[in-house]
Design a protein around this motif. Structure first.
Motif, PDB file in Angstrom:
ATOM      1  N   ASP A  49      62.790  28.047  -4.927  1.00 38.85           N
ATOM      2  CA  ASP A  49      63.308  26.761  -4.485  1.00 38.85           C
ATOM      3  C   ASP A  49      62.207  25.723  -4.633  1.00 38.85           C
ATOM      4  N   LEU A  50      62.302  24.936  -5.708  1.00 39.42           N
ATOM      5  CA  LEU A  50      61.282  23.920  -5.954  1.00 39.42           C
ATOM      6  C   LEU A  50      61.313  22.821  -4.899  1.00 39.42           C
ATOM      7  N   MET A  51      62.460  22.629  -4.279  1.00 40.27           N
ATOM      8  CA  MET A  51      62.579  21.573  -3.281  1.00 40.27           C
ATOM      9  C   MET A  51      61.731  21.864  -2.051  1.00 40.27           C
ATOM     10  N   THR A  52      61.515  23.141  -1.773  1.00 36.55           N
ATOM     11  CA  THR A  52      60.691  23.521  -0.628  1.00 36.55           C
ATOM     12  C   THR A  52      59.310  24.012  -1.060  1.00 36.55           C
ATOM     13  N   LYS A  53      58.959  23.749  -2.318  1.00 40.25           N
ATOM     14  CA  LYS A  53      57.615  24.025  -2.848  1.00 40.25           C
ATOM     15  C   LYS A  53      57.278  25.521  -2.906  1.00 40.25           C
ATOM     16  N   GLU A  54      58.316  26.352  -3.096  1.00 40.67           N
ATOM     17  CA  GLU A  54      58.028  27.781  -3.209  1.00 40.67           C
ATOM     18  C   GLU A  54      57.160  28.092  -4.418  1.00 40.67           C
ATOM     19  N   GLN A  55      57.228  27.224  -5.437  1.00 41.25           N
ATOM     20  CA  GLN A  55      56.435  27.453  -6.642  1.00 41.25           C
ATOM     21  C   GLN A  55      54.943  27.280  -6.394  1.00 41.25           C
ATOM     22  N   MET A  56      54.569  26.748  -5.248  1.00 43.55           N
ATOM     23  CA  MET A  56      53.165  26.537  -4.931  1.00 43.55           C
ATOM     24  C   MET A  56      52.550  27.696  -4.150  1.00 43.55           C
ATOM     25  N   LYS A  57      53.354  28.711  -3.847  1.00 45.55           N
ATOM     26  CA  LYS A  57      52.817  29.853  -3.118  1.00 45.55           C
ATOM     27  C   LYS A  57      51.780  30.582  -3.974  1.00 45.55           C
ATOM     28  N   PRO A  58      50.717  31.062  -3.360  1.00 41.71           N
ATOM     29  CA  PRO A  58      49.618  31.672  -4.121  1.00 41.71           C
ATOM     30  C   PRO A  58      50.038  32.818  -5.029  1.00 41.71           C
ATOM     31  N   ASP A  59      51.009  33.634  -4.591  1.00 43.31           N
ATOM     32  CA  ASP A  59      51.385  34.774  -5.428  1.00 43.31           C
ATOM     33  C   ASP A  59      52.044  34.317  -6.723  1.00 43.31           C
ATOM     34  N   PHE A  60      52.779  33.191  -6.684  1.00 44.23           N
ATOM     35  CA  PHE A  60      53.373  32.684  -7.920  1.00 44.23           C
ATOM     36  C   PHE A  60      52.347  31.937  -8.761  1.00 44.23           C
ATOM     37  N   VAL A  61      51.498  31.171  -8.149  1.00 42.58           N
ATOM     38  CA  VAL A  61      50.452  30.458  -8.889  1.00 42.58           C
ATOM     39  C   VAL A  61      49.539  31.446  -9.610  1.00 42.58           C
ATOM     40  N   ALA A  62      49.370  32.632  -9.038  1.00 45.39           N
ATOM     41  CA  ALA A  62      48.567  33.660  -9.696  1.00 45.39           C
ATOM     42  C   ALA A  62      49.215  34.123 -10.997  1.00 45.39           C
ATOM     43  N   ILE A  63      50.535  34.037 -11.068  1.00 48.68           N
ATOM     44  CA  ILE A  63      51.251  34.383 -12.301  1.00 48.68           C
ATOM     45  C   ILE A  63      51.232  33.216 -13.271  1.00 48.68           C
ATOM     46  N   ASN A  64      51.533  32.038 -12.772  1.00 50.07           N
ATOM     47  CA  ASN A  64      51.628  30.835 -13.595  1.00 50.07           C
ATOM     48  C   ASN A  64      50.855  29.706 -12.923  1.00 50.07           C
ATOM     49  N   PRO A  65      49.642  29.441 -13.377  1.00 49.88           N
ATOM     50  CA  PRO A  65      48.838  28.395 -12.730  1.00 49.88           C
ATOM     51  C   PRO A  65      49.437  27.003 -12.849  1.00 49.88           C
ATOM     52  N   GLN A  66      50.384  26.804 -13.794  1.00 49.39           N
ATOM     53  CA  GLN A  66      51.074  25.522 -13.884  1.00 49.39           C
ATOM     54  C   GLN A  66      52.242  25.435 -12.908  1.00 49.39           C
ATOM     55  N   HIS A  67      52.509  26.541 -12.219  1.00 55.02           N
ATOM     56  CA  HIS A  67      53.550  26.650 -11.175  1.00 55.02           C
ATOM     57  C   HIS A  67      54.857  25.971 -11.582  1.00 55.02           C
ATOM     58  N   SER A  68      55.347  26.329 -12.754  1.00 53.22           N
ATOM     59  CA  SER A  68      56.586  25.752 -13.278  1.00 53.22           C
ATOM     60  C   SER A  68      57.619  26.853 -13.508  1.00 53.22           C
ATOM     61  N   VAL A  69      58.874  26.441 -13.549  1.00 56.22           N
ATOM     62  CA  VAL A  69      59.949  27.356 -13.913  1.00 56.22           C
ATOM     63  C   VAL A  69      60.654  26.811 -15.157  1.00 56.22           C
ATOM     64  N   PRO A  70      61.181  27.760 -15.957  1.00 61.57           N
ATOM     65  CA  PRO A  70      61.192  29.201 -15.777  1.00 61.57           C
ATOM     66  C   PRO A  70      59.854  29.844 -16.118  1.00 61.57           C
ATOM     67  N   THR A  71      59.606  30.964 -15.480  1.00 60.52           N
ATOM     68  CA  THR A  71      58.462  31.812 -15.808  1.00 60.52           C
ATOM     69  C   THR A  71      58.970  33.232 -15.955  1.00 60.52           C
ATOM     70  N   MET A  72      58.592  33.883 -17.039  1.00 63.93           N
ATOM     71  CA  MET A  72      59.034  35.242 -17.338  1.00 63.93           C
ATOM     72  C   MET A  72      57.843  36.197 -17.293  1.00 63.93           C
ATOM     73  N   VAL A  73      58.090  37.390 -16.776  1.00 69.69           N
ATOM     74  CA  VAL A  73      57.100  38.455 -16.820  1.00 69.69           C
ATOM     75  C   VAL A  73      57.759  39.658 -17.474  1.00 69.69           C
ATOM     76  N   ASP A  74      57.285  40.026 -18.643  1.00 67.87           N
ATOM     77  CA  ASP A  74      57.801  41.178 -19.392  1.00 67.87           C
ATOM     78  C   ASP A  74      56.633  42.114 -19.647  1.00 67.87           C
ATOM     79  N   GLY A  75      56.498  43.113 -18.803  1.00 69.23           N
ATOM     80  CA  GLY A  75      55.339  43.992 -18.910  1.00 69.23           C
ATOM     81  C   GLY A  75      54.063  43.220 -18.615  1.00 69.23           C
TER      82      GLY A  75
END
Length: 217
Positions: A34-60
């Motif tokens: 939920d970008l409206m509540t800034k979930e993309q800024m949580k550290p666990d997601f920023v660790a995956i994507n430092p630009q904290h944007s969606v969509p973000t895919m993880v394949d292996g």
């Protein structure tokens, strides 16, 4: 291993990935942010994507963002043939051109017109921005002339990317009627793309509710 997709249905770029996944027959492990509540800024997601944007895919071990790159990756790796993202250099270049056109011109101009009112508290839309959007739609109308799909008479990833944008314009009150090739192509997409209503329609319906802010602005 499952393919994780961090996404938000409101986002046309996210929906283009969902459409591509449907076309290639890949099941995604959907992770709503939920970008409206800034979930993309949580550290666990920023660790995956430092630009904290969606969509973000993880394949292996691949972590990938930027929706158009995800679409071409899915088509290249998982499609049964190269029809969605052709290997012929000339045809692929035409597909790529439309992906860049959507990113840098068509969807960009919609965002400049609509998002200040929809999300950032601007009271009135800028009519000059709407004119610029219609200019881009006029170009798209020309690109679509003489064939059924975005590039020739076969569906490609360009159709998934463009329809996610244009269907959003439609529910935002943008009058598409003057762009006849666009409206005919949009109808074909709604009726002919695999999984269209499952992958695209829910997000379109969600954004339609927010886009009511544009009416009378």
């Amino acid at each position: 291993m499952p393919i994780d997709l961090y996404y938000m249905p409101l986002s046309p770029p996210c929906r283009s990935v969902l459409l591509t996944a449907k076309a290639v027959g890949v099941d995604l492990n959907l992770k709503l942010l939920d970008l409206m509540t800034k979930e993309q800024m949580k550290p666990d997601f920023v660790a995956i994507n430092p630009q904290h944007s969606v969509p973000t895919m993880v394949d292996g071990d691949l972590k990938l963002w930027e929706s158009r790159a995800i679409c071409t990756y899915l088509a290249s790796k998982y499609a049964k043939d190269d029809s969605l993202y052709p290997s012929d250099p000339k045809t692929r270049a035409l597909v790529d051109r439309l992906l860049y056109f959507d990113m840098g011109t068509l969807y960009q101009r919609y965002g400049e017109y609509a998002y200040p009112v929809m999300f950032f508290g601007q009271e009135k839309v800028d009519p000059t921005k709407l004119e610029k959007l219609h200019e881009a739609l006029g170009w798209l109308d020309g690109f679509l002339a003489g064939h059924d799909w975005a590039v020739g008479n076969s569906v490609t990833v360009a159709d998934f990317v463009l329809v996610a944008s244009v269907s959003t314009f439609e529910v935002s009150g943008i009058d598409l009627s003057k762009h006849r090739n666009v409206t005919a192509w949009l109808a074909r997409c709604k009726n002919g793309l695999r999984g269209y209503h499952e992958a695209n329609t829910p997000g379109v319906n969600d954004i339609a509710k927010i886009a009511k802010k544009l009416v009378g602005k």
